[in-house]
Design an enzyme around this catalytic site. Structure first.
Site, short mmCIF file in Angstrom:
data_model
loop_
_atom_site.label_atom_id
_atom_site.label_comp_id
_atom_site.label_asym_id
_atom_site.label_seq_id
_atom_site.Cartn_x
_atom_site.Cartn_y
_atom_site.Cartn_z
N HIS A 27 -6.63 10.60 13.83
CA HIS A 27 -6.59 11.77 12.96
C HIS A 27 -6.83 12.98 13.84
O HIS A 27 -7.81 13.04 14.56
CB HIS A 27 -7.70 11.72 11.91
CG HIS A 27 -7.50 10.68 10.85
ND1 HIS A 27 -7.17 10.99 9.55
CD2 HIS A 27 -7.57 9.35 10.91
CE1 HIS A 27 -7.06 9.88 8.87
NE2 HIS A 27 -7.30 8.86 9.65
N GLU A 85 -13.31 -4.08 2.67
CA GLU A 85 -13.78 -4.90 1.57
C GLU A 85 -14.10 -6.32 2.03
O GLU A 85 -13.53 -6.81 3.00
CB GLU A 85 -12.70 -5.01 0.47
CG GLU A 85 -12.31 -3.72 -0.15
CD GLU A 85 -11.50 -2.85 0.79
OE1 GLU A 85 -10.70 -3.39 1.59
OE2 GLU A 85 -11.69 -1.62 0.76
N ASN A 130 -2.15 -3.21 6.90
CA ASN A 130 -2.72 -4.56 7.05
C ASN A 130 -2.76 -5.22 5.68
O ASN A 130 -2.81 -4.54 4.65
CB ASN A 130 -4.14 -4.47 7.63
CG ASN A 130 -5.06 -3.59 6.78
OD1 ASN A 130 -5.09 -2.36 6.95
ND2 ASN A 130 -5.79 -4.19 5.86
N SER A 159 -4.04 7.53 7.94
CA SER A 159 -3.99 6.67 9.12
C SER A 159 -2.58 6.14 9.33
O SER A 159 -1.98 5.59 8.42
CB SER A 159 -4.93 5.47 8.96
OG SER A 159 -6.26 5.91 8.85
N SER A 193 -9.40 6.68 0.57
CA SER A 193 -9.06 8.10 0.41
C SER A 193 -8.25 8.31 -0.86
O SER A 193 -8.21 7.46 -1.74
CB SER A 193 -8.25 8.58 1.64
OG SER A 193 -6.98 7.97 1.65
#
Ligand code: 8IG
Length: 266
Positions: A66, A187, A229, A34, A206
């Site tokens: 993607h 998360e 981020n 990404s 990933s």
């Protein structure tokens, strides 16, 4: 066909790749995560670009940002094989599908692979758009691309030699331990704190399964995370995918420069 293994399927994909690109052998593979797509245009002109779905064993890309393409680029005296997208574990297509590009790259002749990703950072000093070298990983998917009594050594999985080369190109690069969660949700703040207590500093969805398959195949591995981020709870901002794409666009020139200087030296 019924006797296909993941390895023979990768060999078939590599043969078709050579046929469609006209490039008999590739030397270095690059998997884009990404936010990395804009950086690749800085790597040089494509010799060929094909759809992943033209090769055996690949399915269509699922994530915005993607693109389901494979590009062959000549940089210096190297043939670079670029996967503009990846299959993520959270797509539920199985681990063999996740690592099929890695095995295809190995079957195509590659000796090294650069795995990139966009991820969350635990270090508040890593503002969005900061590249970080992966020094090691923690695989929280609970699975492996390897099946059977195949006890592959993962010491120095992320090549110290290639990390050294990267830091010759860009001496200010930090390193971090990448923690792969299964996703697709981000998360909770408590999970991010857990990742930190475990020794992690980057969180994503990933890379670790691909790195394991790459090591099994004898490829030298370089992992580079683009912190797009701050991880959940590290900042008081909520996370969103648009922020990821924007951080990639903003960092594209720097990432392109890094890859462009690095790849010919691998
Ligand atoms: I971009 O904060 C991106 N991918 N797990 N957490 C996880 N994956 C990510 C994140 C993140 N940012």
């Amino acid at each position: 066909m019924t006797d296909q293994t993941p390895y023979t399927l990768a060999r078939d994909a590599a043969a078709k790749l050579a046929e469609l690109t006209g490039v008999e052998r590739h030397d270095v593979a690059l998997v884009l995560g990404s936010g990395w797509l804009p950086a690749v245009d800085a790597l040089g002109e494509a010799t060929a670009e094909i759809a992943t779905t033209d090769l055996p064993g690949f399915s269509a890309a699922a994530v915005a940002g993607h693109s389901g393409k494979i590009r062959s680029i000549r940089t210096g005296d190297r043939n670079l094989l670029v996967f503009l997208s990846r299959t993520h574990y959270y797509e539920g297509k199985g681990v063999a599908a996740v690592v099929h590009p890695v095995r295809t790259a190995a079957a195509a002749g590659c000796r090294a692979i650069v795995l990139t990703n966009g991820c969350g950072g635990l270090n508040p000093a890593w503002s969005p758009g900061t590249p970080v070298l992966i020094s090691d990983h923690i695989n929280l998917t609970g699975t492996s691309p390897l099946v059977g009594a195949n006890f592959v050594d993962l010491t120095d999985l992320y090549s110290p030699r290639l990390r050294g080369l990267a830091r010759e190109v860009e001496p200010t690069l930090d390193e971090g331990v990448y923690v792969q969660f299964p996703g697709p949700h981000y998360e909770t703040p408590a999970e991010v704190r857990m990742a930190g207590i475990m020794g992690g500093s980057l969180v994503g969805m990933s890379t670790t399964l691909e790195a394991i398959a790459a090591r099994e195949a004898g490829l030298e591995v370089l992992g580079i995370s683009l912190v797009t981020n701050l991880a959940a709870g590290i900042s008081d901002q909520p996370l969103n995918h648009e922020e990821v794409l924007e951080a990639g666009r903003a960092a594209a020139a720097r990432m392109g420069g890094l890859l462009g200087s690095l790849v010919p030296r691998i």
